[in-house]
Design a protein around this motif. Sequence first.
Motif, PDB file in Angstrom:
ATOM      1  N   GLN A 161      70.362  35.288  24.546  1.00 18.03           N
ATOM      2  CA  GLN A 161      69.495  36.001  25.484  1.00 18.03           C
ATOM      3  C   GLN A 161      70.196  37.218  26.082  1.00 18.03           C
ATOM      4  O   GLN A 161      69.628  38.315  26.136  1.00 18.03           O
ATOM      5  CB  GLN A 161      69.071  35.046  26.603  1.00 18.03           C
ATOM      6  CG  GLN A 161      68.319  35.709  27.743  1.00 18.03           C
ATOM      7  CD  GLN A 161      68.194  34.790  28.949  1.00 18.03           C
ATOM      8  OE1 GLN A 161      68.691  33.668  28.931  1.00 18.03           O
ATOM      9  NE2 GLN A 161      67.543  35.261  29.984  1.00 18.03           N
ATOM     10  N   THR A 162      71.430  37.039  26.528  1.00 15.98           N
ATOM     11  CA  THR A 162      72.151  38.114  27.192  1.00 15.98           C
ATOM     12  C   THR A 162      72.498  39.243  26.237  1.00 15.98           C
ATOM     13  O   THR A 162      72.374  40.428  26.582  1.00 15.98           O
ATOM     14  CB  THR A 162      73.431  37.575  27.848  1.00 15.98           C
ATOM     15  OG1 THR A 162      73.080  36.520  28.750  1.00 15.98           O
ATOM     16  CG2 THR A 162      74.152  38.663  28.606  1.00 15.98           C
ATOM     17  N   MET A 163      72.916  38.892  25.035  1.00 17.39           N
ATOM     18  CA  MET A 163      73.249  39.929  24.060  1.00 17.39           C
ATOM     19  C   MET A 163      72.024  40.766  23.704  1.00 17.39           C
ATOM     20  O   MET A 163      72.095  41.995  23.585  1.00 17.39           O
ATOM     21  CB  MET A 163      73.841  39.293  22.799  1.00 17.39           C
ATOM     22  CG  MET A 163      75.253  38.774  22.974  1.00 17.39           C
ATOM     23  SD  MET A 163      75.904  38.090  21.445  1.00 17.39           S
ATOM     24  CE  MET A 163      77.627  37.870  21.888  1.00 17.39           C
ATOM     25  N   ALA A 187      78.565  45.520  32.499  1.00 19.58           N
ATOM     26  CA  ALA A 187      79.787  44.925  33.055  1.00 19.58           C
ATOM     27  C   ALA A 187      79.552  43.513  33.555  1.00 19.58           C
ATOM     28  O   ALA A 187      80.343  42.599  33.286  1.00 19.58           O
ATOM     29  CB  ALA A 187      80.303  45.807  34.190  1.00 19.58           C
ATOM     30  N   ALA A 188      78.456  43.308  34.308  1.00 12.25           N
ATOM     31  CA  ALA A 188      78.161  41.975  34.822  1.00 12.25           C
ATOM     32  C   ALA A 188      77.919  40.997  33.687  1.00 12.25           C
ATOM     33  O   ALA A 188      78.353  39.838  33.739  1.00 12.25           O
ATOM     34  CB  ALA A 188      76.939  42.028  35.746  1.00 12.25           C
ATOM     35  N   SER A 189      77.235  41.453  32.648  1.00 12.57           N
ATOM     36  CA  SER A 189      76.941  40.575  31.512  1.00 12.57           C
ATOM     37  C   SER A 189      78.198  40.255  30.719  1.00 12.57           C
ATOM     38  O   SER A 189      78.368  39.129  30.243  1.00 12.57           O
ATOM     39  CB  SER A 189      75.891  41.228  30.608  1.00 12.57           C
ATOM     40  OG  SER A 189      74.683  41.433  31.299  1.00 12.57           O
ATOM     41  N   ILE A 190      79.071  41.260  30.555  1.00 15.54           N
ATOM     42  CA  ILE A 190      80.343  41.012  29.865  1.00 15.54           C
ATOM     43  C   ILE A 190      81.145  39.945  30.603  1.00 15.54           C
ATOM     44  O   ILE A 190      81.668  39.002  30.013  1.00 15.54           O
ATOM     45  CB  ILE A 190      81.161  42.314  29.750  1.00 15.54           C
ATOM     46  CG1 ILE A 190      80.521  43.248  28.718  1.00 15.54           C
ATOM     47  CG2 ILE A 190      82.611  42.025  29.370  1.00 15.54           C
ATOM     48  CD1 ILE A 190      81.187  44.607  28.635  1.00 15.54           C
ATOM     49  N   ASN A 191      81.241  40.104  31.930  1.00 12.68           N
ATOM     50  CA  ASN A 191      82.000  39.149  32.727  1.00 12.68           C
ATOM     51  C   ASN A 191      81.373  37.758  32.664  1.00 12.68           C
ATOM     52  O   ASN A 191      82.074  36.744  32.549  1.00 12.68           O
ATOM     53  CB  ASN A 191      82.077  39.641  34.171  1.00 12.68           C
ATOM     54  CG  ASN A 191      83.095  38.890  34.997  1.00 12.68           C
ATOM     55  OD1 ASN A 191      82.747  38.042  35.804  1.00 12.68           O
ATOM     56  ND2 ASN A 191      84.379  39.182  34.783  1.00 12.68           N
ATOM     57  N   ALA A 192      80.038  37.703  32.722  1.00 11.70           N
ATOM     58  CA  ALA A 192      79.345  36.413  32.661  1.00 11.70           C
ATOM     59  C   ALA A 192      79.501  35.767  31.288  1.00 11.70           C
ATOM     60  O   ALA A 192      79.729  34.548  31.181  1.00 11.70           O
ATOM     61  CB  ALA A 192      77.867  36.594  32.993  1.00 11.70           C
ATOM     62  N   SER A 226      62.994  42.069  22.427  1.00 12.06           N
ATOM     63  CA  SER A 226      63.489  41.495  23.679  1.00 12.06           C
ATOM     64  C   SER A 226      63.001  40.068  23.829  1.00 12.06           C
ATOM     65  O   SER A 226      61.811  39.793  23.746  1.00 12.06           O
ATOM     66  CB  SER A 226      63.002  42.332  24.861  1.00 12.06           C
ATOM     67  OG  SER A 226      63.389  41.738  26.066  1.00 12.06           O
ATOM     68  N   ILE A 227      63.927  39.134  24.069  1.00  8.06           N
ATOM     69  CA  ILE A 227      63.554  37.729  24.199  1.00  8.06           C
ATOM     70  C   ILE A 227      63.925  37.217  25.592  1.00  8.06           C
ATOM     71  O   ILE A 227      64.074  36.010  25.795  1.00  8.06           O
ATOM     72  CB  ILE A 227      64.254  36.876  23.124  1.00  8.06           C
ATOM     73  CG1 ILE A 227      65.779  37.036  23.212  1.00  8.06           C
ATOM     74  CG2 ILE A 227      63.756  37.221  21.756  1.00  8.06           C
ATOM     75  CD1 ILE A 227      66.549  36.059  22.351  1.00  8.06           C
ATOM     76  N   HIS A 228      64.036  38.149  26.517  1.00  8.73           N
ATOM     77  CA  HIS A 228      64.492  37.719  27.835  1.00  8.73           C
ATOM     78  C   HIS A 228      63.546  36.732  28.500  1.00  8.73           C
ATOM     79  O   HIS A 228      63.953  35.657  28.941  1.00  8.73           O
ATOM     80  CB  HIS A 228      64.683  38.923  28.743  1.00  8.73           C
ATOM     81  CG  HIS A 228      65.212  38.540  30.076  1.00  8.73           C
ATOM     82  ND1 HIS A 228      66.460  37.982  30.237  1.00  8.73           N
ATOM     83  CD2 HIS A 228      64.660  38.576  31.302  1.00  8.73           C
ATOM     84  CE1 HIS A 228      66.637  37.711  31.522  1.00  8.73           C
ATOM     85  NE2 HIS A 228      65.561  38.068  32.179  1.00  8.73           N
TER      86      HIS A 228
END
Length: 582
Positions: free
Chosen positions: A133-135, A348-353, A395-397
Amino acid sequence: MIKKFVAWDYVVFAALFLVSASIGVFFAVKERKKKTSKEFLVGGKQMTCGPIAFSLTSSFMSAVTVLGTPSEVYRYGASFVLFFLSYALVIIFTAELFLPVFYRSGITSTYEYLELRFNKIVRLAATLIYILQTMTYLHFANHLVFFGFTVTGFDLWGSVVATGIVCTFYCTLGGLKAVVWTDAFQMIVMVVGFVTVLIRGTTLNGGSTKVWEVAYEGSRLNIFDFDVDPLRRHTFWTIVIGGTFTWLGLYGVNQSTIQRCISCKSEKHAKLALYLNLLGLWTVLVCAVFCGLVMYSHYKSCDPWTADFISAPDQLMPYFVMDIFSSMPGVPGLFVACAFSGTLSTVAASINALATVTFEDLVKKCFPNLSEKISTWISKGLSPASSLHPQASLSIHGMCGGPMLGLFTLGIVFPCANWKGAIGGLLTGITLAFWAGTGSFIYPAPPTKSIPLQLSTLNCTLANARTAAGPPLLADTWYSLSYLYFSAIGCLVCAIAGLLISFITGPSKGEDIPPVLIKPVCNLFCFWSERLKVFLWCGVRHDSPEVSSRTQGLSPAAGERARTYARARATPRADYLPAITL
């Protein structure tokens, strides 16, 4: 002819990257003696509410908001402003329902909760879905801003590479603290960019009163549409109900949000950060909506999209900026910095998560005896790896976020749900949400359900004629469902299917569940009957002394006891089982 970027625009834009990278260097030097994975991933749990609030707003008000929302208002009207109700509901549910459970459980990854509550299988399934999902979300949020700014002459691949390098640099060096403080800076840049565009655009179009009159005459101010038809793109109900489910899946149980909240020094600071963040969400939303109205006033008789001056609606806002600031070198660069601030903070937030989830849920499960030094280096090494996301096709968010929301709701609200119900509900919700979502992409809704408001090219010198697409031949019901309902479908189906499967296979025994993992929602509705509350707790020892101590926040030792207790599934003692009579 719209001008392209000049040297001063690139200077302003480059300054954003330089400041962001400098923040990473600063925290790398400042925190060089604190070499633990916990310090890197959650800032040592010593963050305060202010920077966390800025960080949350900046991360989720990404390029989708900076570019997409003004374009949406320009084409469909200002009903988008109703999201201020959705945001309020999302923050209340997150702060009062989900956050207390996550914070008091002593976890680092939200998916660690799923193992405490259910088992490793559920945790692994949710982790893999979150990574996908995040990617995918990262890809589309980034693609929107990169493609949108091609009208400025901005190099597409250069911006892609620069964003990836800068984000990876300060995330890897500085960890969560660098991400949070960089987000705070980028939030300020975002608001300044919006305000600059609003002031200039309003001045050029005769003032705010004139802009408002033009928007009213163009039907852009028809905000409250109470039509209950779920196939309509945007109505009061699709935005408030569907939008709440969509954002709650993105916000309430998302690792990126919860990771920053649990990095706060106390639960009080975490909740305050969320409520302060709500003010930020409202501010950016109002700025974006008014930018859309100003843009409509400017192009009321010459729509660049219909006239083929631009190739996609996502380019409307950059085109507008280059148009109104053509005589002011450097200012277009400020707005590009504004949009890229949203992108940088999101990435950045997604990378860290992603680094946190990958380390906590995958690496540590495979290698449980890693030393602290090796753990820290692996955590840092996962940051650049997490930024190399695949080029997904859609998009599958909402389709992923809804079932995930349903899964966590099962665990937190329903003590009777067992691991079989959790995994079965998750798969059922994912299947149905993807069915509706992919169908909507293949067979778009009929024009009558999502047609834009009228746009004019009366005063344009038209470029190329546009051939109107015919209406879809299939699927004018299920596949035409508003995109905002995908998350609601996934969440409700997951919860209902999970409960049914749990009852069929044998409900979970409440006495085996640490009370800290359950939120006593039933207490709000059964305050008049203690016996009914006991019944709805399904045997969870909600009235034991252990609960009151845990509700003040778990210490690391207490958190470890809760984990051990959940995994061991210790045999319950008879004196903990209350008599249940109705």
